[in-house]
Design a protein around this motif. Structure first.
Motif, PDB file in Angstrom:
ATOM      1  N   MET A   1       0.674  -0.987  -0.074  1.00  0.00           N
ATOM      2  CA  MET A   1       0.246  -0.311   0.203  1.00  0.00           C
ATOM      3  C   MET A   1       0.987   1.116   0.090  1.00  0.00           C
ATOM      4  O   MET A   1       1.452   1.519   0.547  1.00  0.00           O
ATOM      5  N   ASN A   2       0.092   2.452  -0.725  1.00  0.00           N
ATOM      6  CA  ASN A   2       1.363   3.566  -0.943  1.00  0.00           C
ATOM      7  C   ASN A   2       1.165   4.193   0.248  1.00  0.00           C
ATOM      8  O   ASN A   2       0.224   4.538   0.838  1.00  0.00           O
ATOM      9  N   PRO A   3       2.012   4.971   0.913  1.00  0.00           N
ATOM     10  CA  PRO A   3       1.771   5.613   1.707  1.00  0.00           C
ATOM     11  C   PRO A   3       0.774   6.662   1.827  1.00  0.00           C
ATOM     12  O   PRO A   3       1.027   7.539   0.571  1.00  0.00           O
ATOM     13  N   THR A   4       0.759   7.506   2.775  1.00  0.00           N
ATOM     14  CA  THR A   4      -0.699   8.486   2.473  1.00  0.00           C
ATOM     15  C   THR A   4      -0.037  10.056   2.479  1.00  0.00           C
ATOM     16  O   THR A   4       0.786  10.451   3.040  1.00  0.00           O
ATOM     17  N   ALA A   5      -0.098  10.139   1.479  1.00  0.00           N
ATOM     18  CA  ALA A   5       0.346  12.028   1.102  1.00  0.00           C
ATOM     19  C   ALA A   5       0.132  13.120   1.822  1.00  0.00           C
ATOM     20  O   ALA A   5      -1.642  12.990   1.671  1.00  0.00           O
ATOM     21  N   ILE A   6       0.614  13.434   2.569  1.00  0.00           N
ATOM     22  CA  ILE A   6      -0.324  14.120   2.843  1.00  0.00           C
ATOM     23  C   ILE A   6       0.644  16.394   2.754  1.00  0.00           C
ATOM     24  O   ILE A   6       1.804  15.453   2.790  1.00  0.00           O
TER      25      ILE A   6
ATOM     26  N   GLU B   1       1.020  11.796  12.120  1.00  0.00           N
ATOM     27  CA  GLU B   1       2.328  10.411  11.347  1.00  0.00           C
ATOM     28  C   GLU B   1       1.644   9.516  12.698  1.00  0.00           C
ATOM     29  O   GLU B   1       1.684   8.871  12.788  1.00  0.00           O
ATOM     30  N   GLY B   2       1.359  10.074  13.607  1.00  0.00           N
ATOM     31  CA  GLY B   2       1.130   9.231  14.937  1.00  0.00           C
ATOM     32  C   GLY B   2      -0.116   8.846  15.038  1.00  0.00           C
ATOM     33  O   GLY B   2      -0.755   7.337  15.226  1.00  0.00           O
ATOM     34  N   SER B   3      -1.236   9.395  14.314  1.00  0.00           N
ATOM     35  CA  SER B   3      -2.596   9.493  14.373  1.00  0.00           C
ATOM     36  C   SER B   3      -2.428   7.723  13.403  1.00  0.00           C
ATOM     37  O   SER B   3      -3.049   6.873  13.421  1.00  0.00           O
ATOM     38  N   LEU B   4      -1.629   8.408  11.759  1.00  0.00           N
ATOM     39  CA  LEU B   4      -2.017   7.200  11.352  1.00  0.00           C
ATOM     40  C   LEU B   4      -1.505   6.301  11.247  1.00  0.00           C
ATOM     41  O   LEU B   4      -2.374   5.082  11.116  1.00  0.00           O
ATOM     42  N   ALA B   5      -0.347   5.665  11.889  1.00  0.00           N
ATOM     43  CA  ALA B   5       0.311   4.594  12.403  1.00  0.00           C
ATOM     44  C   ALA B   5      -0.531   4.353  13.227  1.00  0.00           C
ATOM     45  O   ALA B   5      -0.510   2.789  12.865  1.00  0.00           O
ATOM     46  N   ALA B   6      -0.980   4.583  13.837  1.00  0.00           N
ATOM     47  CA  ALA B   6      -2.055   4.125  15.036  1.00  0.00           C
ATOM     48  C   ALA B   6      -3.125   3.227  14.324  1.00  0.00           C
ATOM     49  O   ALA B   6      -3.962   2.073  14.620  1.00  0.00           O
ATOM     50  N   ARG B   7      -3.629   3.878  12.629  1.00  0.00           N
ATOM     51  CA  ARG B   7      -4.287   3.353  12.076  1.00  0.00           C
ATOM     52  C   ARG B   7      -3.868   2.102  11.018  1.00  0.00           C
ATOM     53  O   ARG B   7      -4.784   1.340  10.393  1.00  0.00           O
ATOM     54  N   GLY B   8      -2.512   2.229  10.921  1.00  0.00           N
ATOM     55  CA  GLY B   8      -1.920   1.038  10.471  1.00  0.00           C
ATOM     56  C   GLY B   8      -1.467   1.668   9.490  1.00  0.00           C
ATOM     57  O   GLY B   8      -1.300   1.213   8.153  1.00  0.00           O
ATOM     58  N   GLN B   9      -1.445   3.328   9.061  1.00  0.00           N
ATOM     59  CA  GLN B   9      -1.104   4.034   7.417  1.00  0.00           C
ATOM     60  C   GLN B   9       0.317   4.523   7.839  1.00  0.00           C
ATOM     61  O   GLN B   9       0.284   5.331   8.394  1.00  0.00           O
ATOM     62  N   ALA B  10       0.771   4.552   6.411  1.00  0.00           N
ATOM     63  CA  ALA B  10       2.420   5.333   6.644  1.00  0.00           C
ATOM     64  C   ALA B  10       1.699   6.287   5.981  1.00  0.00           C
ATOM     65  O   ALA B  10       0.383   6.143   4.754  1.00  0.00           O
ATOM     66  N   CYS B  11       2.653   7.038   6.191  1.00  0.00           N
ATOM     67  CA  CYS B  11       2.620   8.513   5.719  1.00  0.00           C
ATOM     68  C   CYS B  11       3.320   9.075   4.905  1.00  0.00           C
ATOM     69  O   CYS B  11       4.782   8.930   5.905  1.00  0.00           O
ATOM     70  N   ALA B  12       3.944  10.072   3.705  1.00  0.00           N
ATOM     71  CA  ALA B  12       4.825  10.926   3.543  1.00  0.00           C
ATOM     72  C   ALA B  12       4.293  12.668   3.809  1.00  0.00           C
ATOM     73  O   ALA B  12       3.204  12.626   3.353  1.00  0.00           O
TER      74      ALA B  12
ATOM     75  N   ALA C   1      -8.652  12.531  14.581  1.00  0.00           N
ATOM     76  CA  ALA C   1      -9.892  11.043  14.390  1.00  0.00           C
ATOM     77  C   ALA C   1     -11.345  11.279  13.549  1.00  0.00           C
ATOM     78  O   ALA C   1     -11.567  10.730  12.319  1.00  0.00           O
ATOM     79  N   GLU C   2     -11.426  12.241  13.429  1.00  0.00           N
ATOM     80  CA  GLU C   2     -12.648  12.866  13.424  1.00  0.00           C
ATOM     81  C   GLU C   2     -12.119  13.038  11.712  1.00  0.00           C
ATOM     82  O   GLU C   2     -13.306  13.288  10.392  1.00  0.00           O
ATOM     83  N   VAL C   3     -10.979  13.731  11.229  1.00  0.00           N
ATOM     84  CA  VAL C   3     -11.084  14.142  10.109  1.00  0.00           C
ATOM     85  C   VAL C   3     -11.057  12.378   9.188  1.00  0.00           C
ATOM     86  O   VAL C   3     -11.613  13.049   8.022  1.00  0.00           O
ATOM     87  N   TRP C   4     -10.169  12.316   9.904  1.00  0.00           N
ATOM     88  CA  TRP C   4     -10.358  10.955   8.871  1.00  0.00           C
ATOM     89  C   TRP C   4     -11.448   9.573   9.083  1.00  0.00           C
ATOM     90  O   TRP C   4     -12.530   9.418   8.054  1.00  0.00           O
ATOM     91  N   ALA C   5     -12.602   9.984   9.804  1.00  0.00           N
ATOM     92  CA  ALA C   5     -13.805   9.422   9.560  1.00  0.00           C
ATOM     93  C   ALA C   5     -14.720  10.254   8.975  1.00  0.00           C
ATOM     94  O   ALA C   5     -15.366   9.678   8.119  1.00  0.00           O
ATOM     95  N   ARG C   6     -14.562  11.805   8.892  1.00  0.00           N
ATOM     96  CA  ARG C   6     -15.229  12.658   7.657  1.00  0.00           C
ATOM     97  C   ARG C   6     -14.890  11.981   6.325  1.00  0.00           C
ATOM     98  O   ARG C   6     -15.180  12.005   5.722  1.00  0.00           O
ATOM     99  N   GLY C   7     -13.727  11.643   5.741  1.00  0.00           N
ATOM    100  CA  GLY C   7     -12.519  11.437   5.410  1.00  0.00           C
ATOM    101  C   GLY C   7     -13.132   9.996   3.830  1.00  0.00           C
ATOM    102  O   GLY C   7     -13.606   9.842   3.484  1.00  0.00           O
ATOM    103  N   GLU C   8     -13.600   9.176   5.457  1.00  0.00           N
ATOM    104  CA  GLU C   8     -14.026   7.744   4.691  1.00  0.00           C
ATOM    105  C   GLU C   8     -15.993   7.733   4.209  1.00  0.00           C
ATOM    106  O   GLU C   8     -16.312   7.226   3.592  1.00  0.00           O
ATOM    107  N   LEU C   9     -16.686   8.984   5.262  1.00  0.00           N
ATOM    108  CA  LEU C   9     -17.944   9.012   4.836  1.00  0.00           C
ATOM    109  C   LEU C   9     -17.724   9.786   3.673  1.00  0.00           C
ATOM    110  O   LEU C   9     -19.181   9.784   2.678  1.00  0.00           O
TER     111      LEU C   9
END
Length: 238
Positions: free
Chosen positions: A1-6, A24-35, A116-124
């Motif tokens: 999986m490609n890292p999430t580009a921020i 970085e910490g928030s996405l790592a807790a979700r199992g996602q790498a980021c750049a 956490a709310e940002v990522w949830a809104r993104g998924e919705l």
């Protein structure tokens, strides 16, 4: 999986690094790498931006030069599906942020709960990538996005040219543009949306594989052609 580009656009170094660490910490807790890509001004971000480069852009509202809203408007003209989040000390521009379709408007200091709310809104708000449902002949019809060659505005209707037929939907081209991912779809003219995947060549305007011509706004030909060529390069890499 490609890292999430921020992309983070923030003119205060301390705020920049604090937010980067939280993300970085928030996405790592979700199992996602980021750049994470850092920008000290709206102008620098606009210059580096191209559609599809970033998954998320976090914009400080108060920047030297172009402010957050002005920067967001410039990015939105390039990519109608970009996920934008504003960060600020003041609620002054909250209403304006939603006019550029921001995912969220966060008050500083940003917290882990905020992210956490940002990522949830993104998924919705994530849009399915394969079909779009429109009212055609007074009934809902699923249209495969890959089959759409181009869309043409006709009064208050849209004519959707597919590989098999032409469908007429009672929807404005402005509304339809918001439902389509950019790229491969591009609002290249006031009355046209092209699907880059069906473009055979660029000859002033877009010429499609079936020979149809889709017009490009004269005063934005260079920018739109660049969007198309960047998409081709990205598709080749994929």
């Amino acid at each position: 999986m490609n890292p999430t580009a921020i992309a983070i656009c923030e003119d205060q170094a301390q705020d920049m690094e604090c937010l980067a660490g939280l993300i970085e910490g928030s996405l790592a807790a979700r199992g996602q790498a980021c750049a994470i890509h850092r920008f000290l001004s709206g102008e620098a971000l606009i210059e580096a931006f191209r559609p599809g480069r970033f998954d998320w852009v976090f914009l400080d509202m108060y920047l030297g030069g172009a402010n957050g809203i002005e920067t967001a408007r410039a990015l939105r003209r390039e990519d109608e599906r970009l996920s934008i989040v504003f960060t600020t000390f003041s609620p002054e521009f909250a209403l304006e942020s939603y006019r550029v379709r921001a995912v969220h408007y966060l008050m500083k200091p940003v917290s882990e709960a905020d992210l956490a709310e940002v990522w949830a809104r993104g998924e919705l708000t994530a849009r399915p990538a394969e079909h779009i449902t429109l009212m055609v002949d007074r009934r809902p019809l699923d249209i495969a996005l890959a089959d759409i060659l181009y869309i043409e505005a006709e009064n208050k209707l849209c004519r959707i040219h597919t590989s098999k037929e032409v469908l007429c939907a009672r929807i404005s081209i402005d509304q339809l543009a918001l439902m389509l991912k950019s790229p491969p779809f591009c609002r290249c003219h006031r009355g046209y949306i092209a699907n880059f995947d069906h473009v055979a060549r660029v000859n002033g305007d877009f010429v499609l594989n079936n020979g149809a011509v889709v017009y490009i706004r004269k005063n934005e030909q260079a920018r739109i052609r660049q969007m198309y060529f960047q998409y081709l390069i990205g598709s080749a890499r994929d």
